[in-house]
Write a protein that holds these residues in place. Structure first.
Motif, PDB file in Angstrom:
ATOM      1  N   GLN A 217      -5.149 -14.272   0.936  1.00  0.00           N
ATOM      2  CA  GLN A 217      -5.645 -12.906   1.086  1.00  0.00           C
ATOM      3  C   GLN A 217      -7.154 -12.856   1.268  1.00  0.00           C
ATOM      4  N   GLN A 218      -7.853 -13.923   0.979  1.00  0.00           N
ATOM      5  CA  GLN A 218      -9.309 -13.931   1.047  1.00  0.00           C
ATOM      6  C   GLN A 218      -9.839 -14.065   2.467  1.00  0.00           C
ATOM      7  N   THR A 219      -8.996 -14.358   3.458  1.00  0.00           N
ATOM      8  CA  THR A 219      -9.448 -14.539   4.832  1.00  0.00           C
ATOM      9  C   THR A 219      -8.712 -13.593   5.767  1.00  0.00           C
ATOM     10  N   THR A 220      -9.331 -13.281   6.915  1.00  0.00           N
ATOM     11  CA  THR A 220      -8.671 -12.408   7.889  1.00  0.00           C
ATOM     12  C   THR A 220      -7.417 -13.059   8.447  1.00  0.00           C
ATOM     13  N   ALA A 221      -7.450 -14.375   8.656  1.00  0.00           N
ATOM     14  CA  ALA A 221      -6.266 -15.076   9.154  1.00  0.00           C
ATOM     15  C   ALA A 221      -5.144 -15.009   8.128  1.00  0.00           C
ATOM     16  N   GLY A 222      -5.498 -15.214   6.872  1.00  0.00           N
ATOM     17  CA  GLY A 222      -4.482 -15.142   5.829  1.00  0.00           C
ATOM     18  C   GLY A 222      -3.870 -13.763   5.733  1.00  0.00           C
ATOM     19  N   ARG A 223      -4.677 -12.726   5.837  1.00  0.00           N
ATOM     20  CA  ARG A 223      -4.153 -11.359   5.741  1.00  0.00           C
ATOM     21  C   ARG A 223      -3.229 -11.038   6.912  1.00  0.00           C
ATOM     22  N   ALA A 224      -3.554 -11.529   8.089  1.00  0.00           N
ATOM     23  CA  ALA A 224      -2.680 -11.305   9.244  1.00  0.00           C
ATOM     24  C   ALA A 224      -1.318 -11.956   9.021  1.00  0.00           C
ATOM     25  N   ARG A 225      -1.320 -13.156   8.489  1.00  0.00           N
ATOM     26  CA  ARG A 225      -0.053 -13.867   8.278  1.00  0.00           C
ATOM     27  C   ARG A 225       0.724 -13.289   7.107  1.00  0.00           C
ATOM     28  N   ILE A 226       0.032 -12.783   6.102  1.00  0.00           N
ATOM     29  CA  ILE A 226       0.733 -12.067   5.028  1.00  0.00           C
ATOM     30  C   ILE A 226       1.429 -10.841   5.605  1.00  0.00           C
ATOM     31  N   ALA A 227       0.760 -10.126   6.490  1.00  0.00           N
ATOM     32  CA  ALA A 227       1.375  -8.953   7.115  1.00  0.00           C
ATOM     33  C   ALA A 227       2.609  -9.342   7.920  1.00  0.00           C
ATOM     34  N   LEU A 228       2.580 -10.490   8.579  1.00  0.00           N
ATOM     35  CA  LEU A 228       3.742 -10.948   9.329  1.00  0.00           C
ATOM     36  C   LEU A 228       4.916 -11.207   8.380  1.00  0.00           C
ATOM     37  N   ALA A 229       4.668 -11.906   7.281  1.00  0.00           N
ATOM     38  CA  ALA A 229       5.738 -12.150   6.314  1.00  0.00           C
ATOM     39  C   ALA A 229       6.234 -10.836   5.715  1.00  0.00           C
ATOM     40  N   ALA A 230       5.315  -9.906   5.449  1.00  0.00           N
ATOM     41  CA  ALA A 230       5.708  -8.604   4.906  1.00  0.00           C
ATOM     42  C   ALA A 230       6.606  -7.848   5.879  1.00  0.00           C
ATOM     43  N   ALA A 231       6.347  -7.988   7.177  1.00  0.00           N
ATOM     44  CA  ALA A 231       7.201  -7.333   8.173  1.00  0.00           C
ATOM     45  C   ALA A 231       8.616  -7.893   8.106  1.00  0.00           C
ATOM     46  N   PHE A 232       8.744  -9.186   7.962  1.00  0.00           N
ATOM     47  CA  PHE A 232      10.075  -9.786   7.842  1.00  0.00           C
ATOM     48  C   PHE A 232      10.770  -9.334   6.561  1.00  0.00           C
ATOM     49  N   LEU A 233       9.996  -9.061   5.515  1.00  0.00           N
ATOM     50  CA  LEU A 233      10.547  -8.640   4.221  1.00  0.00           C
ATOM     51  C   LEU A 233      10.873  -7.151   4.188  1.00  0.00           C
ATOM     52  N   ASN A 234      10.537  -6.421   5.261  1.00  0.00           N
ATOM     53  CA  ASN A 234      10.684  -4.962   5.272  1.00  0.00           C
ATOM     54  C   ASN A 234       9.889  -4.352   4.126  1.00  0.00           C
ATOM     55  N   LEU A 235       8.704  -4.910   3.848  1.00  0.00           N
ATOM     56  CA  LEU A 235       7.949  -4.552   2.660  1.00  0.00           C
ATOM     57  C   LEU A 235       7.195  -3.241   2.856  1.00  0.00           C
ATOM     58  N   ALA A 236       7.364  -2.334   1.917  1.00  0.00           N
ATOM     59  CA  ALA A 236       6.681  -1.041   1.956  1.00  0.00           C
ATOM     60  C   ALA A 236       5.166  -1.233   1.930  1.00  0.00           C
ATOM     61  N   ASP A 237       4.442  -0.316   2.582  1.00  0.00           N
ATOM     62  CA  ASP A 237       2.991  -0.405   2.630  1.00  0.00           C
ATOM     63  C   ASP A 237       2.322   0.687   1.793  1.00  0.00           C
ATOM     64  N   TRP A 238       3.021   1.162   0.776  1.00  0.00           N
ATOM     65  CA  TRP A 238       2.465   2.147  -0.158  1.00  0.00           C
ATOM     66  C   TRP A 238       2.735   1.627  -1.560  1.00  0.00           C
ATOM     67  N   ALA A 239       1.674   1.306  -2.278  1.00  0.00           N
ATOM     68  CA  ALA A 239       1.798   0.716  -3.609  1.00  0.00           C
ATOM     69  C   ALA A 239       1.468   1.751  -4.684  1.00  0.00           C
ATOM     70  N   PRO A 240       1.925   1.547  -5.916  1.00  0.00           N
ATOM     71  CA  PRO A 240       1.700   2.511  -6.999  1.00  0.00           C
ATOM     72  C   PRO A 240       0.219   2.761  -7.260  1.00  0.00           C
ATOM     73  N   GLY A 241      -0.105   4.005  -7.571  1.00  0.00           N
ATOM     74  CA  GLY A 241      -1.463   4.360  -7.924  1.00  0.00           C
ATOM     75  C   GLY A 241      -2.396   4.541  -6.757  1.00  0.00           C
ATOM     76  N   GLN A 242      -1.882   4.433  -5.533  1.00  0.00           N
ATOM     77  CA  GLN A 242      -2.715   4.558  -4.352  1.00  0.00           C
ATOM     78  C   GLN A 242      -2.142   5.627  -3.428  1.00  0.00           C
ATOM     79  N   LEU A 243      -2.999   6.174  -2.569  1.00  0.00           N
ATOM     80  CA  LEU A 243      -2.526   7.087  -1.547  1.00  0.00           C
ATOM     81  C   LEU A 243      -1.848   6.282  -0.449  1.00  0.00           C
ATOM     82  N   PRO A 244      -0.816   6.827   0.203  1.00  0.00           N
ATOM     83  CA  PRO A 244      -0.191   6.097   1.310  1.00  0.00           C
ATOM     84  C   PRO A 244      -1.178   5.931   2.447  1.00  0.00           C
ATOM     85  N   PRO A 245      -1.279   4.747   3.040  1.00  0.00           N
ATOM     86  CA  PRO A 245      -2.215   4.546   4.150  1.00  0.00           C
ATOM     87  C   PRO A 245      -1.779   5.343   5.373  1.00  0.00           C
ATOM     88  N   THR A 246      -2.727   5.667   6.221  1.00  0.00           N
ATOM     89  CA  THR A 246      -2.402   6.391   7.438  1.00  0.00           C
ATOM     90  C   THR A 246      -1.698   5.481   8.434  1.00  0.00           C
TER      91      THR A 246
END
Length: 454
Positions: A217-246
């Motif tokens: 998560q500390q690098t832009t490349a790492g964040r891009a690849r985390i997002a790719l894995a999250a897409a495969f996981l059908n992972l929600a992009d709204w976490a507790p205690g935060q506003l939903p991103p646009t």
């Protein structure tokens, strides 16, 4: 990416991810918390226990509750607050533990034990005028099977955050995400994702993957690849205690997906795989022959992944090809057949079913409702199914008012023979607000396609 069409009511947010997971999955109510009901208990032929609570002023309706993944302990309501509200409303409650001698993925026995608990209630407590089954999380899958097979035994069903896509799809899209994370960040574990030796083995694997994700998560490349894995996981992009991103805040979406992963999501789903494998008798997921570029094209998060890869200067096509060419995990055919037999639903409905799901469920993605609706449609039973959505993050994160309003909508269908407007977001919200309990956040919503189905 699908978004709620009504502005979410942000006054009711989940607590921290780990706390919400434990409360939603492992915190069903017990009879001791209900002080106004007569309590019953017993043992079924396979050793499962059943419990029931009947209020002094019983209205004749029995709610048969199917609990979620976790210890095989009998429960008859999703929470203490819901239990008390239902008893106060005159409903009797019942539920079983499922077979305590097997896996926590208790689909081998759950449907049988729920019907047996119903018969035990009839013998020892009384004959209900109406039976409505209710199921939460993994119990939502049990509930969907009861709604399929329960003609003559149950009259209607209410599903809460149900794992209605079934065990095979669950294991496969989770494998796709874990495979991507291991390939990019923890290659030593890329061939250790299935055929786990124990729950402890799964927990250790999850800890290594989580540590690797935290570093990435500390690098832009790492964040891009985390997002790719999250897409495969059908992972929600709204976490507790935060506003939903646009819609276009791709970096914000990834930050909240990472929050789910960092706060314990892998620590739950990876060890849980061992329980599924234990139940099925072998590995139930595979990725050999999977086209990962095709998977991403079908994901609601594809634009996010593409944007983050551009920002990081990474070649997305190269990464997707690498995943596709390296995918060589095969399943045990007998285990897959067993899981399909015990842990799928949607092949039809015998009674009306209303499913309610959080729009940002990190553990049982809301996209499961899309897969389930498609199966029910192909079976020709869409008229019996309705689905409603609550704009709130976390798994099974419902208010008492939302659960009771859903129950009243099912009762409307049973009383009138038609759904009418009872399951629209506006009508469910009105019904919940009139209860004067703890608020509601029903919203118009259409879930995207579930990524990772084979």
């Amino acid at each position: 990416m699908s978004r709620p069409l009504l502005r979410p009511r942000l006054s009711i947010l989940a607590a921290a991810c780990a706390t919400a997971l434990a409360a939603a999955l492992l915190g069903p109510a017990t009879a001791a918390q209900a002080t106004t009901a007569e309590h019953f208990t017993g043992t079924l032929s396979d050793g499962a226990t059943w419990i029931a609570d009947k209020p002094a002023q019983w209205n004749g309706t029995l709610l048969l509750f199917s609990h979620g993944f976790g210890p095989t302990t009998a429960a008859d309501a999703p929470s203490a607050a819901v239990q008390q509200a239902l008893l106060d409303g005159g409903y009797a409650l019942a539920g079983s533990s499922y077979d305590p001698n097997g896996s926590m993925w208790a689909l081998d026995s759950a449907e049988r034990d729920q019907f047996a608990a119903l018969e035990a209630f009839r013998r020892q407590v009384g004959t209900p005028s109406r039976v409505i089954s209710v199921g939460q999380s993994m119990g939502g899958l049990v509930n969907a099977r009861l709604a399929r097979d329960g003609a003559g035994r149950i009259d209607g069903a209410l599903g809460l955050c149900g794992l209605v896509a079934g065990g095979v799809d669950l294991d496969n899209y989770q494998l796709d995400a874990e495979y991507a994370l291991a390939t990019f960040f923890d290659p030593a574990d890329a061939d250790r994702l299935v055929n786990l030796d124990s729950q402890a083995d799964g927990a250790a694997l999850a800890a290594r993957l989580t540590q690797a994700v935290t570093a990435a998560q500390q690098t832009t490349a790492g964040r891009a690849r985390i997002a790719l894995a999250a897409a495969f996981l059908n992972l929600a992009d709204w976490a507790p205690g935060q506003l939903p991103p646009t819609r276009e805040d791709f970096a914000g979406q990834e930050q909240q997906q990472y929050a789910w992963l960092a706060q314990g999501l892998l620590g739950f789903i990876v060890p849980a795989r061992w329980s599924v494998e234990q139940s099925a008798g072998g590995n139930t997921s595979w990725n050999k022959g999977v086209d990962y570029a095709g998977l991403l094209r079908g994901s609601a998060h594809a634009k996010q992944v593409e944007a983050l890869y551009r920002d990081a200067g990474l070649d997305l096509r190269s990464d997707l090809n690498h995943l596709t060419h390296g995918a060589d995990i095969t399943a045990d055919p007998a285990a897959v057949a067993h899981l399909k037999q015990t842990s799928t639903a949607g092949q039809g409905l015998a009674v009306p079913l209303l499913d309610i799901h959080n729009t940002a469920d990190q553990l049982v993605p809301v996209e499961q409702e899309s897969a389930f609706a498609g199966r029910v449609h192909r079976a020709g039973d869409s008229a019996l199914l309705r689905q409603a959505y609550v704009a709130r993050p976390s798994h099974c994160n419902f208010t008492t008012a939302e659960v009771v309003a859903g129950l009243h909508a099912v009762e409307h269908r049973l009383n009138t023979g038609h759904w009418g407007d009872s399951t629209t977001a506006a009508e469910l919200q009105r019904s919940a607000d009139e209860l004067g309990l703890d608020g509601a956040a029903f919203t118009d919503y259409r879930p995207s396609q579930l990524t990772g189905t084979r």
